[in-house]
Design a protein around this motif. Sequence first.
Motif, PDB file in Angstrom:
ATOM      1  N   ASN A  21       0.829  -1.201   0.000  1.00  0.00           N
ATOM      2  CA  ASN A  21       0.000   0.000   0.000  1.00  0.00           C
ATOM      3  C   ASN A  21       0.871   1.263   0.000  1.00  0.00           C
ATOM      4  O   ASN A  21       1.475   1.593   1.008  1.00  0.00           O
ATOM      5  CB  ASN A  21      -0.907  -0.019   1.237  1.00  0.00           C
ATOM      6  CG  ASN A  21      -1.761   1.211   1.368  1.00  0.00           C
ATOM      7  OD1 ASN A  21      -1.814   2.045   0.486  1.00  0.00           O
ATOM      8  ND2 ASN A  21      -2.435   1.326   2.490  1.00  0.00           N
ATOM      9  N   PRO A  22       0.911   1.999  -1.136  1.00  0.00           N
ATOM     10  CA  PRO A  22       1.726   3.216  -1.185  1.00  0.00           C
ATOM     11  C   PRO A  22       1.007   4.454  -0.642  1.00  0.00           C
ATOM     12  O   PRO A  22       1.600   5.521  -0.532  1.00  0.00           O
ATOM     13  CB  PRO A  22       2.005   3.377  -2.683  1.00  0.00           C
ATOM     14  CG  PRO A  22       0.806   2.798  -3.334  1.00  0.00           C
ATOM     15  CD  PRO A  22       0.346   1.673  -2.436  1.00  0.00           C
ATOM     16  N   TYR A  23      -0.273   4.324  -0.307  1.00  0.00           N
ATOM     17  CA  TYR A  23      -1.083   5.465   0.111  1.00  0.00           C
ATOM     18  C   TYR A  23      -0.992   5.651   1.625  1.00  0.00           C
ATOM     19  O   TYR A  23      -1.393   4.779   2.386  1.00  0.00           O
ATOM     20  CB  TYR A  23      -2.545   5.265  -0.295  1.00  0.00           C
ATOM     21  CG  TYR A  23      -2.706   4.967  -1.768  1.00  0.00           C
ATOM     22  CD1 TYR A  23      -2.555   5.962  -2.717  1.00  0.00           C
ATOM     23  CD2 TYR A  23      -2.990   3.675  -2.207  1.00  0.00           C
ATOM     24  CE1 TYR A  23      -2.690   5.690  -4.069  1.00  0.00           C
ATOM     25  CE2 TYR A  23      -3.133   3.394  -3.550  1.00  0.00           C
ATOM     26  CZ  TYR A  23      -2.977   4.399  -4.476  1.00  0.00           C
ATOM     27  OH  TYR A  23      -3.106   4.134  -5.807  1.00  0.00           O
ATOM     28  N   SER A  24      -0.511   6.815   2.049  1.00  0.00           N
ATOM     29  CA  SER A  24      -0.365   7.065   3.485  1.00  0.00           C
ATOM     30  C   SER A  24      -1.704   7.361   4.151  1.00  0.00           C
ATOM     31  O   SER A  24      -1.866   7.165   5.346  1.00  0.00           O
ATOM     32  CB  SER A  24       0.590   8.232   3.723  1.00  0.00           C
ATOM     33  OG  SER A  24       0.089   9.407   3.102  1.00  0.00           O
ATOM     34  N   ASP A  25      -2.690   7.813   3.377  1.00  0.00           N
ATOM     35  CA  ASP A  25      -3.983   8.199   3.952  1.00  0.00           C
ATOM     36  C   ASP A  25      -5.063   7.134   3.784  1.00  0.00           C
ATOM     37  O   ASP A  25      -6.205   7.358   4.132  1.00  0.00           O
ATOM     38  CB  ASP A  25      -4.456   9.512   3.329  1.00  0.00           C
ATOM     39  CG  ASP A  25      -4.639   9.415   1.828  1.00  0.00           C
ATOM     40  OD1 ASP A  25      -4.089   8.471   1.216  1.00  0.00           O
ATOM     41  OD2 ASP A  25      -5.325  10.276   1.246  1.00  0.00           O
ATOM     42  N   LYS A  74       3.586   0.659   2.776  1.00  0.00           N
ATOM     43  CA  LYS A  74       4.935   0.919   2.284  1.00  0.00           C
ATOM     44  C   LYS A  74       5.719   1.811   3.256  1.00  0.00           C
ATOM     45  O   LYS A  74       6.886   1.552   3.530  1.00  0.00           O
ATOM     46  CB  LYS A  74       4.843   1.577   0.908  1.00  0.00           C
ATOM     47  CG  LYS A  74       6.158   1.849   0.267  1.00  0.00           C
ATOM     48  CD  LYS A  74       5.979   2.429  -1.112  1.00  0.00           C
ATOM     49  CE  LYS A  74       7.337   2.628  -1.749  1.00  0.00           C
ATOM     50  NZ  LYS A  74       7.235   3.091  -3.120  1.00  0.00           N
ATOM     51  N   GLN A  75       5.087   2.857   3.786  1.00  0.00           N
ATOM     52  CA  GLN A  75       5.769   3.782   4.685  1.00  0.00           C
ATOM     53  C   GLN A  75       6.251   3.082   5.961  1.00  0.00           C
ATOM     54  O   GLN A  75       7.337   3.374   6.459  1.00  0.00           O
ATOM     55  CB  GLN A  75       4.851   4.957   5.079  1.00  0.00           C
ATOM     56  CG  GLN A  75       4.579   5.923   3.968  1.00  0.00           C
ATOM     57  CD  GLN A  75       3.436   5.459   3.062  1.00  0.00           C
ATOM     58  OE1 GLN A  75       2.803   4.440   3.305  1.00  0.00           O
ATOM     59  NE2 GLN A  75       3.187   6.208   1.998  1.00  0.00           N
ATOM     60  N   GLU A  76       5.446   2.158   6.478  1.00  0.00           N
ATOM     61  CA  GLU A  76       5.837   1.434   7.688  1.00  0.00           C
ATOM     62  C   GLU A  76       7.027   0.517   7.427  1.00  0.00           C
ATOM     63  O   GLU A  76       7.949   0.436   8.243  1.00  0.00           O
ATOM     64  CB  GLU A  76       4.660   0.631   8.234  1.00  0.00           C
ATOM     65  CG  GLU A  76       3.548   1.487   8.785  1.00  0.00           C
ATOM     66  CD  GLU A  76       2.325   0.688   9.205  1.00  0.00           C
ATOM     67  OE1 GLU A  76       2.325  -0.552   9.071  1.00  0.00           O
ATOM     68  OE2 GLU A  76       1.364   1.326   9.667  1.00  0.00           O
ATOM     69  N   ILE A  77       7.007  -0.174   6.300  1.00  0.00           N
ATOM     70  CA  ILE A  77       8.129  -1.055   5.956  1.00  0.00           C
ATOM     71  C   ILE A  77       9.404  -0.237   5.790  1.00  0.00           C
ATOM     72  O   ILE A  77      10.464  -0.609   6.297  1.00  0.00           O
ATOM     73  CB  ILE A  77       7.810  -1.875   4.688  1.00  0.00           C
ATOM     74  CG1 ILE A  77       6.762  -2.934   5.018  1.00  0.00           C
ATOM     75  CG2 ILE A  77       9.077  -2.526   4.129  1.00  0.00           C
ATOM     76  CD1 ILE A  77       6.317  -3.768   3.854  1.00  0.00           C
ATOM     77  N   GLU A  78       9.306   0.889   5.103  1.00  0.00           N
ATOM     78  CA  GLU A  78      10.492   1.722   4.893  1.00  0.00           C
ATOM     79  C   GLU A  78      11.025   2.291   6.204  1.00  0.00           C
ATOM     80  O   GLU A  78      12.233   2.411   6.379  1.00  0.00           O
ATOM     81  CB  GLU A  78      10.176   2.834   3.895  1.00  0.00           C
ATOM     82  CG  GLU A  78      10.034   2.302   2.486  1.00  0.00           C
ATOM     83  CD  GLU A  78       9.592   3.341   1.470  1.00  0.00           C
ATOM     84  OE1 GLU A  78       9.249   4.485   1.866  1.00  0.00           O
ATOM     85  OE2 GLU A  78       9.596   3.005   0.275  1.00  0.00           O
TER      86      GLU A  78
END
Length: 143
Positions: A21-25, A74-78
Motif C-alpha cells: 500500500n503506497p497510500y499514506s492516507d 509501504k511507509q511502515e516497511i520503509e
Amino acid sequence: MTKKQPSSRKKPKKRHKFFLNPYSDCGFTKCPKCDAKTKIRKYPLVIHVEPKQIFLLNKKCKYCVNCDLIIAKKQEIESFLALALSPQLSKNDYLVMGTVERKDWVQGNKGSLPPSEIIERMYVFQDVWDFEVIPAGWYPAED
C-alpha cells in the motif's frame, strides 16, 4: 536418446496474494477487491534489500480472508528498514518477496538460519496486486 536430468532446484512454494500500500492516507479497512472487512494479522515478511541482503520483518498487516490478500503499508516497511539497516542500505531498492513460518522467523532473527536456507523455506506470493484509489467526490458522467 538422452534422459532429462531431474532439476536440482525445487519450485518455490506459493502462498497468499500481496499488495504494498503506497497510500499514506488509506488504511484499507475493507478489501479493495471483494469489499469484505479486513482483519489484522502478523506475518513474518521476507524482504530483499539490494545488494544481496535478506531482512525478516514480523509485521502487522491487513488481511482479507476471502481473497487471501495481505496488505502492508509501504511507509511502515520503509521506516522499519531505516531503523534496522545502515543508512546506506536503508535507501536502497527493496522487494517484499514472501513470508516464512514463524519458527523460521525466530531462527532467522537469532542468526542460526543462513539466508540461503531462508529463501529455501520461504513462501513466495502467489500474485502481487496493485490498486488505484479513486478519491470520493462528484465526477462528470462518462459518455
